[in-house]
Design a protein around this motif. Sequence first.
Motif, short mmCIF file in Angstrom:
data_model
loop_
_atom_site.label_atom_id
_atom_site.label_comp_id
_atom_site.label_asym_id
_atom_site.label_seq_id
_atom_site.Cartn_x
_atom_site.Cartn_y
_atom_site.Cartn_z
N UNK A 109 59.43 25.67 12.86
CA UNK A 109 60.39 26.70 13.20
C UNK A 109 59.82 27.82 14.05
N UNK A 110 58.50 27.87 14.17
CA UNK A 110 57.87 28.92 14.96
C UNK A 110 57.58 28.41 16.36
N UNK A 111 57.41 29.33 17.30
CA UNK A 111 57.05 28.92 18.65
C UNK A 111 55.68 28.27 18.64
N UNK A 112 55.50 27.13 19.33
CA UNK A 112 54.19 26.48 19.35
C UNK A 112 53.09 27.45 19.80
N UNK A 113 51.94 27.34 19.16
CA UNK A 113 50.83 28.23 19.48
C UNK A 113 50.30 27.91 20.87
N UNK A 114 49.80 28.92 21.51
CA UNK A 114 49.28 28.77 22.87
C UNK A 114 47.83 29.22 22.93
N UNK A 115 47.18 28.83 24.01
CA UNK A 115 45.85 29.37 24.31
C UNK A 115 46.05 30.51 25.30
N UNK A 116 45.77 31.73 24.84
CA UNK A 116 45.90 32.91 25.68
C UNK A 116 44.50 33.44 25.95
N UNK A 117 44.18 33.65 27.23
CA UNK A 117 42.88 34.18 27.61
C UNK A 117 43.03 35.62 28.05
N UNK A 118 42.23 36.50 27.50
CA UNK A 118 42.18 37.90 27.91
C UNK A 118 40.88 38.12 28.67
N UNK A 119 40.98 38.80 29.82
CA UNK A 119 39.80 39.13 30.61
C UNK A 119 39.79 40.63 30.83
N UNK A 120 38.74 41.29 30.38
CA UNK A 120 38.64 42.73 30.56
C UNK A 120 37.31 43.06 31.23
N UNK A 121 37.00 44.35 31.28
CA UNK A 121 35.74 44.80 31.85
C UNK A 121 34.98 45.58 30.78
N UNK A 122 33.67 45.62 30.92
CA UNK A 122 32.81 46.15 29.86
C UNK A 122 32.80 47.67 29.84
N UNK A 126 46.97 28.76 28.67
CA UNK A 126 48.38 28.68 29.02
C UNK A 126 48.84 29.95 29.72
N UNK A 127 48.16 31.06 29.43
CA UNK A 127 48.52 32.34 30.02
C UNK A 127 47.28 33.23 30.04
N UNK A 128 47.16 34.04 31.09
CA UNK A 128 46.02 34.93 31.23
C UNK A 128 46.50 36.38 31.15
N UNK A 129 45.86 37.14 30.28
CA UNK A 129 46.03 38.59 30.23
C UNK A 129 44.81 39.21 30.90
N UNK A 130 45.01 40.31 31.63
CA UNK A 130 43.85 40.86 32.32
C UNK A 130 43.98 42.36 32.53
N UNK A 131 42.84 43.02 32.47
CA UNK A 131 42.76 44.43 32.79
C UNK A 131 42.93 44.62 34.29
N UNK A 132 43.51 45.74 34.73
CA UNK A 132 43.71 45.94 36.17
C UNK A 132 42.41 45.87 36.99
N UNK A 137 36.88 58.00 42.80
CA UNK A 137 37.61 56.76 42.63
C UNK A 137 36.96 55.62 43.39
N UNK A 138 36.52 55.87 44.61
CA UNK A 138 35.93 54.80 45.42
C UNK A 138 34.65 54.28 44.78
N UNK A 139 33.90 55.14 44.08
CA UNK A 139 32.69 54.70 43.39
C UNK A 139 33.03 53.66 42.33
N UNK A 140 34.08 53.93 41.57
CA UNK A 140 34.48 53.01 40.51
C UNK A 140 35.00 51.70 41.10
N UNK A 141 35.80 51.79 42.14
CA UNK A 141 36.35 50.57 42.75
C UNK A 141 35.26 49.66 43.27
N UNK A 142 34.23 50.23 43.86
CA UNK A 142 33.12 49.41 44.35
C UNK A 142 32.41 48.70 43.21
N UNK A 143 32.21 49.41 42.12
CA UNK A 143 31.53 48.80 40.98
C UNK A 143 32.36 47.66 40.39
N UNK A 144 33.66 47.88 40.24
CA UNK A 144 34.52 46.84 39.69
C UNK A 144 34.61 45.64 40.65
N UNK A 145 34.63 45.91 41.92
CA UNK A 145 34.69 44.83 42.90
C UNK A 145 33.42 43.99 42.87
#
Length: 406
Positions: free
Chosen positions: A7-20, A109-115, A81-89
């Motif tokens: 009766x429940x929705x089938x379980x999925x594999x959800x991947x979360x990707x973040x930054x440290x 099945x689905x990816x969650x991700x930090x901006x 801001x540009x300093x942070x963007x370079x590091x994340x890139x």
Amino acid sequence: MNSSLPGARPAAHIAMVSVAAHGHVNPSLELIRELVRRGHRVTYAIAESFADTVAATGAEPRIITSTLPTSEDPDAWGSELIDHLRLFLADAGRVLPQLLTAYRDDRPDLILYDPMAYAARALADRWKIPAIQLSPHAVAWEGYEDDMAAELSGPPDHGAAASGRGGRHAHAWHANNGTAIGPGRIARRPERCIALISKVLQPHADRVDNSVYTFTGPCRADRSHRGDWSRPAGAEKVVLISLGTVFTRAPDFYRACAAAFGDLPGWHVVLQIGSGTDPTELGEVPANIEVRTWVPQLAILEQADAFITHAGASSAQEGLACGVPMVAVPQAVDQFANAEMLAALGVARYLPKDRATPRNLRDAVLSLLDDPDVPLHVSRLRQHLAHEGGTRQAADIIQAALPSPL
């Protein structure tokens, strides 16, 4: 997808990707815990320093090596801001091959991700996997790209060339990894985004595309296990002072706070200095000031009369949720916009860090507590946050986006 309860929705594999970084990982944790509770298998790609934190939610950490600065070297983040963007890139370039290897034989099945987890969006596009961005801070509004391009251009005498190179490198990286972006954009906007912040902190909220972005408010967790705090007997006023977890190397600021409130009868001050400052650098500290490297922030805010904060999104929302007037002393990136929003909402005073003298700090706090309109604004916003959807709403949106089982 795996089978689940009848009766429940089938379980999925959800991947979360973040930054440290704490400000990016922590807002997602309670949502991840809820997805696991609902029976889904959740993997979480993150640096080893956050593995235990992630595992505590029931998710499976997928360890990746990050090039981002650690809490031991906060200055490496820079202040613009540009300093942070370079590091994340740069970090994304290192992370994408690791994600390809980690998930090649176990595609989610689905990816969650930090901006800022640019590699996750590239992975989702390459493998045609649905993806939802989880934003721990304000999101893009109509006209945002033009505003961003103007900010990244920098002062013409020293910043334009460097900022331009940063933007072009970002465009090239995304193009090479299957994420097309338009002119002037650092990254393509998400197709779907859950903003884990209160909409009251969103600049230009009336210009945000509500078909893409949903503001659920923060996903709050029970923090009783992280310790308690008791208001000292006889404390007529309690002030919490904290600059968060990254920009804590600020001995001059802490000394100014000690000078501002050290001689106020009936006042008790909790001063969190983090790991970046040696307590001996503060000199002789008045008896009414409690110096700690870490505090159970929410437990203190529930009893505090004022909060001097760097105005990070999580701290700003905790101040609002607890109904505590704030003095915002932003240190970097989105904290400046948050400070402006808090001041505009009538619940805070914005004090630039180069003006955070003992006199200005004291005047800012006293003016807040003496302003008869502040309690009205604080009460209204506290009620607003109490009725946001939070964890349940965010989890419902994610489940609705899962592909239908074959």
